[in-house]
Design a protein around this motif. Structure first.
Motif, mmCIF file in Angstrom:
data_model
loop_
_atom_site.group_PDB
_atom_site.id
_atom_site.type_symbol
_atom_site.label_atom_id
_atom_site.label_comp_id
_atom_site.label_asym_id
_atom_site.label_seq_id
_atom_site.Cartn_x
_atom_site.Cartn_y
_atom_site.Cartn_z
ATOM 1 N N TYR A 8 0.816 -1.202 0.000
ATOM 2 C CA TYR A 8 0.000 0.000 0.000
ATOM 3 C C TYR A 8 0.854 1.258 0.000
ATOM 4 O O TYR A 8 2.035 1.225 0.324
ATOM 5 N N MET A 9 0.207 2.366 -0.333
ATOM 6 C CA MET A 9 0.799 3.693 -0.262
ATOM 7 C C MET A 9 -0.168 4.577 0.513
ATOM 8 O O MET A 9 -1.364 4.292 0.555
ATOM 9 N N VAL A 10 0.355 5.643 1.104
ATOM 10 C CA VAL A 10 -0.487 6.607 1.813
ATOM 11 C C VAL A 10 -0.561 7.860 0.949
ATOM 12 O O VAL A 10 0.455 8.380 0.503
ATOM 13 N N ALA A 22 -2.710 18.505 -6.880
ATOM 14 C CA ALA A 22 -2.344 17.104 -7.061
ATOM 15 C C ALA A 22 -2.203 16.437 -5.690
ATOM 16 O O ALA A 22 -1.845 17.094 -4.714
ATOM 17 N N PRO A 23 -2.466 15.151 -5.619
ATOM 18 C CA PRO A 23 -2.275 14.462 -4.341
ATOM 19 C C PRO A 23 -0.785 14.354 -4.012
ATOM 20 O O PRO A 23 0.070 14.434 -4.892
ATOM 21 N N VAL A 24 -0.485 14.160 -2.746
ATOM 22 C CA VAL A 24 0.880 13.926 -2.300
ATOM 23 C C VAL A 24 0.930 12.541 -1.655
ATOM 24 O O VAL A 24 -0.092 12.016 -1.207
ATOM 25 N N TYR A 25 2.120 11.968 -1.630
ATOM 26 C CA TYR A 25 2.293 10.600 -1.156
ATOM 27 C C TYR A 25 3.313 10.556 -0.027
ATOM 28 O O TYR A 25 4.237 11.360 0.021
ATOM 29 N N ALA A 26 3.155 9.585 0.861
ATOM 30 C CA ALA A 26 4.016 9.477 2.038
ATOM 31 C C ALA A 26 5.333 8.801 1.712
ATOM 32 O O ALA A 26 5.386 7.806 0.989
ATOM 33 N N LYS A 27 6.388 9.359 2.252
ATOM 34 C CA LYS A 27 7.706 8.742 2.242
ATOM 35 C C LYS A 27 8.086 8.586 3.705
ATOM 36 O O LYS A 27 8.195 9.574 4.438
ATOM 37 N N THR A 28 8.233 7.345 4.141
ATOM 38 C CA THR A 28 8.518 7.102 5.552
ATOM 39 C C THR A 28 9.989 7.326 5.857
ATOM 40 O O THR A 28 10.860 7.076 5.028
ATOM 41 N N GLU A 46 6.485 7.851 -7.653
ATOM 42 C CA GLU A 46 7.493 6.809 -7.847
ATOM 43 C C GLU A 46 8.493 6.746 -6.689
ATOM 44 O O GLU A 46 9.083 5.706 -6.431
ATOM 45 N N LYS A 47 8.705 7.852 -5.992
ATOM 46 C CA LYS A 47 9.648 7.885 -4.875
ATOM 47 C C LYS A 47 8.978 7.658 -3.528
ATOM 48 O O LYS A 47 9.653 7.604 -2.506
ATOM 49 N N ALA A 48 7.675 7.520 -3.522
ATOM 50 C CA ALA A 48 6.938 7.302 -2.272
ATOM 51 C C ALA A 48 7.194 5.896 -1.744
ATOM 52 O O ALA A 48 7.550 4.986 -2.488
ATOM 53 N N SER A 49 7.009 5.732 -0.449
ATOM 54 C CA SER A 49 7.232 4.436 0.199
ATOM 55 C C SER A 49 6.074 3.486 -0.088
ATOM 56 O O SER A 49 4.907 3.858 -0.001
ATOM 57 N N VAL A 50 6.428 2.259 -0.412
ATOM 58 C CA VAL A 50 5.447 1.186 -0.565
ATOM 59 C C VAL A 50 5.579 0.342 0.691
ATOM 60 O O VAL A 50 6.677 -0.049 1.078
ATOM 61 N N SER A 76 -5.567 8.857 2.987
ATOM 62 C CA SER A 76 -6.123 7.539 2.705
ATOM 63 C C SER A 76 -5.015 6.558 2.340
ATOM 64 O O SER A 76 -3.940 6.950 1.906
ATOM 65 N N ILE A 77 -5.317 5.287 2.547
ATOM 66 C CA ILE A 77 -4.406 4.210 2.182
ATOM 67 C C ILE A 77 -4.897 3.645 0.866
ATOM 68 O O ILE A 77 -6.069 3.259 0.754
ATOM 69 N N ILE A 78 -4.015 3.598 -0.128
ATOM 70 C CA ILE A 78 -4.395 3.095 -1.443
ATOM 71 C C ILE A 78 -3.484 1.930 -1.822
ATOM 72 O O ILE A 78 -2.342 1.852 -1.362
ATOM 73 N N PRO A 79 -3.978 1.022 -2.649
ATOM 74 C CA PRO A 79 -3.117 -0.091 -3.100
ATOM 75 C C PRO A 79 -1.993 0.435 -3.988
ATOM 76 O O PRO A 79 -2.214 1.318 -4.812
ATOM 77 N N ALA A 80 -0.801 -0.107 -3.801
ATOM 78 C CA ALA A 80 0.329 0.252 -4.670
ATOM 79 C C ALA A 80 0.169 -0.533 -5.970
ATOM 80 O O ALA A 80 -0.259 -1.687 -5.972
#
Length: 81
Positions: A8-10, A22-28, A46-50, A76-80
């Motif tokens: 998953y991705m956040v 645009a949405p933003v994605y989590a990088k842990t 592409e650089k976000a954490s899976v 939200s949590i979305i499928p990678a």
């Protein structure tokens, strides 16, 4: 039958999002030992954490607790893919 290892991705979107937002994605962020330390949000998917579902839930909980502007975003949590 074994269960597939789903990842998953956040994702965060502004609640009053316009077409330009645009949405933003989590990088842990993790320590050298692999201990979770926090999350930063980036635009590049592409650089976000899976991560696993448990890791994604931990990231969402941390963001809601530690990020002061989190109330302006829908997290939200979305499928990678």
């Amino acid at each position: 039958m074994t269960e597939a290892d789903q990842r998953y991705m956040v994702q965060q979107r502004k609640m009053a999002a316009g077409e330009k937002d645009a949405p933003v994605y989590a990088k842990t962020m993790r320590s050298k030992e692999g201990v979770f330390e926090g999350v930063s949000f980036i635009r590049n998917r592409e650089k976000a954490s899976v991560m696993t579902l448990a890791e994604a839930q931990e990231a969402v909980a941390w963001a809601k607790k530690k990020k002061p502007l989190a109330v302006l975003y829908e997290t939200s949590i979305i499928p990678a893919e």
